[in-house]
Structures are given as C-alpha cells and as structure tokens.
Design an enzyme around this catalytic site. Structure first.
Site, PDB file in Angstrom:
ATOM      1  CG  ASP A   1      42.330  39.664  76.743  1.00  5.95           C
ATOM      2  OD1 ASP A   1      42.359  38.900  77.741  1.00  5.95           O
ATOM      3  OD2 ASP A   1      41.930  40.840  76.809  1.00  5.95           O
TER       4      ASP A   1
ATOM      5  CG  HIS B   1      39.106  37.660  70.080  1.00  4.21           C
ATOM      6  ND1 HIS B   1      39.977  37.122  70.992  1.00  4.21           N
ATOM      7  CD2 HIS B   1      39.194  38.998  70.238  1.00  4.21           C
ATOM      8  CE1 HIS B   1      40.551  38.091  71.680  1.00  4.21           C
ATOM      9  NE2 HIS B   1      40.102  39.230  71.245  1.00  4.21           N
TER      10      HIS B   1
ATOM     11  CD  GLU C   1      46.823  41.593  81.205  1.00  2.00           C
ATOM     12  OE1 GLU C   1      46.687  41.267  82.403  1.00  2.00           O
ATOM     13  OE2 GLU C   1      47.919  41.933  80.724  1.00  2.00           O
TER      14      GLU C   1
ATOM     15  CG  ASP D   1      37.744  38.902  79.493  1.00  2.00           C
ATOM     16  OD1 ASP D   1      36.623  38.383  79.541  1.00  2.00           O
ATOM     17  OD2 ASP D   1      37.981  40.047  79.911  1.00  2.00           O
TER      18      ASP D   1
ATOM     19  CD  GLU E   1      39.242  38.443  82.941  1.00  4.50           C
ATOM     20  OE1 GLU E   1      39.412  39.660  83.088  1.00  4.50           O
ATOM     21  OE2 GLU E   1      39.591  37.826  81.914  1.00  4.50           O
TER      22      GLU E   1
ATOM     23  CE1 TYR F   1      37.123  40.500  76.421  1.00  3.28           C
ATOM     24  CE2 TYR F   1      38.863  40.398  74.776  1.00  3.28           C
ATOM     25  CZ  TYR F   1      38.458  40.581  76.087  1.00  3.28           C
ATOM     26  OH  TYR F   1      39.404  40.851  77.056  1.00  3.28           O
TER      27      TYR F   1
ATOM     28  NE  ARG G   1      39.981  45.410  77.668  1.00  7.55           N
ATOM     29  CZ  ARG G   1      39.014  45.112  78.548  1.00  7.55           C
ATOM     30  NH1 ARG G   1      38.424  43.930  78.485  1.00  7.55           N
ATOM     31  NH2 ARG G   1      38.643  45.977  79.469  1.00  7.55           N
TER      32      ARG G   1
END
Length: 562
Positions: free
Chosen positions: A85, A345, A87, A83, A7, A299, A301
């Site tokens: 997640d 995660h 998104e 990523d 990303e 990560y 988030r």
C-alpha cells in the site's frame, strides 16, 4: 546471499521458511525516516520550495538502519518487500534512499498480497520499480498532516493549554462525534405505547401485535388510550381475516474490505477497530499450523472486493466437494468495486480455503480463531447460491382492532450453509401455525407496554467506521488509528462500546470548527482524500494540492495569530 527487508519482525520467520538458506530476512520495524522537527518553523517542510519534505533518520531507527547497511554489504542483492500500500511503498522508497549510497548491492522492489510460498516465490521472480506515484501520495498525506497539525495545534496551546494537538482527519472525526453527542443531548423523548396480545388455538398460544385500529395505524400516546382499546375488544370474537405468504431472495455478501471487516468484528465479536487490525495482522503475517508456518489471510488493508481467478477456482472446487455442485451458481459471482476503491489488491480472504476454522482452531488463540472464522465464512459464502426465506403474516380482527402474527423461515439455506458466527437472529423468526381465514381464536391476555422514542445513537467503532467510509474520510489503513488517536488524547472515551466526547474533546472541537471551518469539515477532508488518490494514480500534481492547503492555513494563521 540476498537480503530481504520487510516491515514487521513477525513476517521474517514465515518468509525465511519459504525462501531458504540463500536469503537473509530482516525487518525495518515500520518507517525508518521521518519529517525533521528542527530548522525553519520546525515544520520539516520547505514551503517556499514546492513544499519539499525534509526527512531524517528517526533517532530510534539509526541502529536498525546501520545494521541493514552492514548486512546489505554482505549480499549481492537487496529485496524491498514492504507492504503493498502507500505506506509500504513509502517505506521501500525511504529504505532505498538510506541504502543506495551505502551499499554495492543491487536494490529491487517486490510486492505480494499474501504470505504463502507461491506468492513469495512469484514476487521474487518478478521485481519491479518503486511506484513513485504511490510514494508521492504518501508524501502528500504526510506533508498535509504536518502543515495542518503544526498550524492548528498552536491555537489549542493559546486557547486551552500547551501539549494539545490537532490532526487533519482526526479533527473531522471528532467533529462528527461531537455533533452526534449534541443531537443526543438535545433529544427530547416522547412517550408512546404498544399493545401485544396472546391468542390461542387449542393448546397453542400465538403472540401478536396491534397494527391497526379503526382503519388506521394506532397512535397510542398514553396508558389510558391503550386501556380504552382493551376494554372495547376484550370480550369480542377474534377471527382470522387475512393470511399472506411471501418469499424473499437473500443474496450473499461480498468478501470483506477493511471497513466491512471492522464493522462485522465490532458487531459480531465485540472487537474494537484497533483490536481487529492487530489480530488480522497476526493472521496475515503467519501462524504456526503444526510444523508449517502459514499466512492465513491476504493483506488486511484494502477497499476492494476483487478476488483473483486462482482463489475463485479454489473456493468453487471447495464448495463443490464439501457442499455439493448444486450449492453454487454456474459462473463465479462478481461483486462491484466501489467508485472510491483503489482496487490495488484483493478483498480480505483466507489464503487457503482448505484451512477451515475447525481444522486450525487448535493452533489459534480465541481471538484469532473468531476473526479468521468470519473472514473464512464471508469468503466461502460469497460464492454460493442465494438463500430463500418464506414469510407468513396472519391478521386477526377483534372488533375494530387488527392484530398481526408473523414469522419467517429459511426454505433454501443456500450460502447460509457456510455461515455460523456471521448468522443473524433475523435469519429465521420461527414458524406460524397453520391457520385458515375465518377461523376463530380465543384472546388469552393483553400486554400494554410503555416506550419512549429513541434519539440518535452515539457512534460505536462499527458505525463511525461506516460513516467515515461513506463520507470518503480516511482510507482502510487509517480507520483504526483515527479512533485510537482520539481515545489516547482523551478527546473521546469509550463507554459501553459507544464513543463519547470528553469536555476537553468538545472544547477542542468548538475552537477548531470556529477558527478553521474550511479545513475541519468533511467536504474538504474527503476532497483531499480524492486528490491524494489521484496523485497515487499519477493524475494529479501533489504540489498544487499542497499549495491549496498551505494558502488556506497561511491566511487563517495570519488572522488568528497575526
């Protein structure tokens, strides 16, 4: 040659170094497709056909997409490494859709929780299919937000002015801030007084506070009542009548989740939620440490406190070597994962515990170092022994008044040995001198002080994130954007770290709550978040969820604009 698509451009440099010459690493720079704003109603959502979203390549991403297509045709394999997640999964899905008919390369999906050589290599060895349930959850959120925004915003244009917008989650956060502001404005402070006194033992002066008068808790409503007590006791004998000692066990806290990291960074470092996430992103994507480029944290988030077995083994080895084997329990400490946590995660932790804050400080900016320090401290301390504190409380009687001296100190430092920035002033409040029951002290001076009761505190970044998490509004990836959007639209301002609604924000909140009470409320929003989670877990049909919202909005829209 293999093409890896991430990303963020910042990740490219780090990952390139790990994968070597046979890999080309490029960035999509976030989402490449968006909901259309043309066509029937400009919604980009076909309400009559199961709320099917209509996606188009974002105008500012056409060059990026064309470049990725061109480069993919020079490779035998395309690896989507966005990523881990919702998104990120959705971006991978959109990239797949944009590339699959334009390239002969085989397209694969990989995920990793940390940007380290081991994690990247392992991920490349173990590609998997794109998780449709995650993509569906992100689609549902996006469609929900479009449905709500495109139906609520026209009401603001009609009632206030064109160009205003309303969001599904942001509007609920605005309501919370406005309701708190109303409580602040309506609060009427009441006067009260406290009475402190200095007692001396030889050359030592001891500060104390009045805790009891005539057998009950003192209610000192004005200066006259305080002065009356002082007059009665100022010449009386002051004697120690009670001494109590107690010990308290203090347990270490779990490693950071996103919300807890944002709260700690706000309280300890003065960071806004947006700044915290920006700095965390830098630490995650990679920092040059000497000749190496390293992703320093996992990560950022996440709502899970889970830690991998490899990381647990590493931190326990580190604690044993640096603090001693006696500084940790026999078995690793397991922390309970919250009921609402996705647990996709790990918690936020340093990728290499051996990179202590002191060892990397010369390579980091001041903000990077401070945030990394609290992440490192929280993780290492989470696997260390409990601390113990001892509190001593001494009661001194003067006529019918009882004053109390208290102090506490750590008698076993435990996990506090790994803590610097995260330490609190309350961890130790000083010692109380050795006194004995029956010992007579001398009253040196009295300190009457006027106070006024405090009303509810306005929300700060830390406290609003805490409330949003507790109420199930939003998710780790949305806490910072919620606050940022309210500030950018000038619905809220930040004054002395407090979030204060503007006149425009209050007006918008009143209109939305009055017109859409079933949507602009925390129960509905939290319920929709839970349904999105179930969609991600493949336990809920997203069309049904969207149908409910569409029906509510359609009904309200007819009654307001019809």
């Amino acid at each position: 040659m293999k093409l890896v698509i991430v990303e963020s451009p910042a990740k490219c440099e780090t990952i390139k170094r790990y994968l070597g010459q046979d890999y080309l690493v490029e960035a999509s720079i976030g989402h490449i497709r968006e909901l259309a704003t043309t066509g029937k109603g400009g919604l980009g959502v076909d309400i009559e056909n199961n709320f099917t979203p209509n996606y188009i390549i974002s105008p500012d991403k056409r060059k990026v997409v064309n470049d990725l297509i061109r480069k993919s045709n020079k490779c035998e394999e395309v690896i989507l490494a966005t990523d881990p997640d919702r998104e990120g999964e959705a971006i991978a899905w959109h990239l797949n859709r944009a590339l699959q008919d334009k390239t002969s390369a085989q397209i694969k999906r990989i995920v990793f929780n940390e940007i380290t050589p081991g994690a990247i290599t392992e991920a490349v060895k173990n590609p998997h299919e794109i998780q449709e349930s995650k993509v569906n959850a992100q689609k549902a959120r996006r469609v929900l937000d479009r449905l709500v925004g495109y139906n609520l915003s026209p009401l603001l244009w009609k009632k206030i002015k064109n160009g205003l917008s309303a969001g599904r989650v942001q509007s609920v956060a605005l309501r919370l801030i406005c309701e708190r502001e109303k409580e602040v404005e309506e609060f009427i402070p009441e006067e009260y007084w406290t009475l402190d006194a200095d007692f001396s033992k030889g050359r030592t002066v001891l500060s104390s506070q009045l805790v009891q008068y005539e057998g009950k808790k003192p209610e000192l409503k004005n200066e006259a009542s305080v002065n009356e007590i002082i007059e009665k006791i100022k010449n009386s004998e002051c004697k120690v009548i009670d001494i109590k000692e107690s010990e308290k066990t203090i347990r270490p806290k779990a490693p950071f989740t996103t919300s807890k990291m944002q709260q700690a960074a706000a309280n300890k470092l003065g960071f806004t939620s947006k700044k915290t996430m920006q700095v965390a992103q830098q630490l995650y994507e990679g920092v040059n440490i000497g000749s190496n480029r390293v992703g320093l944290i996992t990560y950022m988030r996440t709502d899970s406190v889970r830690i991998s077995q490899v990381a647990l083994d590493d931190v326990r080895k580190f604690i044993g070597e640096n603090y001693g084997q006696n500084m940790m329990p026999e078995k690793p400490i397991e922390y309970a994962v919250g009921k609402k946590a996705q647990d996709a995660h790990e918690a936020i932790r340093p990728t290499y515990v051996s990179y202590t804050p002191d060892s990397v400080k010369e390579y980091l900016t001041r903000d990077q170092l401070r945030l990394y320090s609290i992440i490192w401290e929280r993780f290492v301390s989470s696997q260390m022994n409990n601390a113990k504190s001892k509190t001593v409380s001494v009661d001194i009687q003067a006529e019918n008044a009882i004053f109390r001296i208290s102090g506490s100190k750590l008698i076993e430092k435990g996990f506090y040995k790994a803590i610097k920035l995260l330490s609190s002033k309350e961890d130790s409040t000083g010692n109380v001198p050795n006194l004995k029951i029956g010992e007579v002290l001398k009253a040196e001076k009295f300190y009457p002080e006027q106070h006024f009761t405090s009303g509810p505190a306005r929300y700060t970044d830390a406290s609003i994130v805490k409330v949003l998490e507790e109420k199930g509004i939003g998710r780790p990836s949305t806490y910072a954007p919620i606050i940022s959007v309210l500030l950018e639209r000038y619905y809220v301002t930040r004054n002395n770290k407090q979030l204060v609604p503007t006149a425009l924000g209050k007006m918008i909140c009143n209109i939305l709550v009055e017109s859409f009470p079933d949507i602009i409320n925390e129960t509905f929003t939290a319920d929709m978040e839970n349904k999105l989670d179930l969609v991600e877990e493949d336990k809920f049909i997203l069309v049904f969820s969207l149908f409910i919202v569409g029906s509510i909005i359609g009904f309200l829209h007819e009654n307001i604009f019809g």
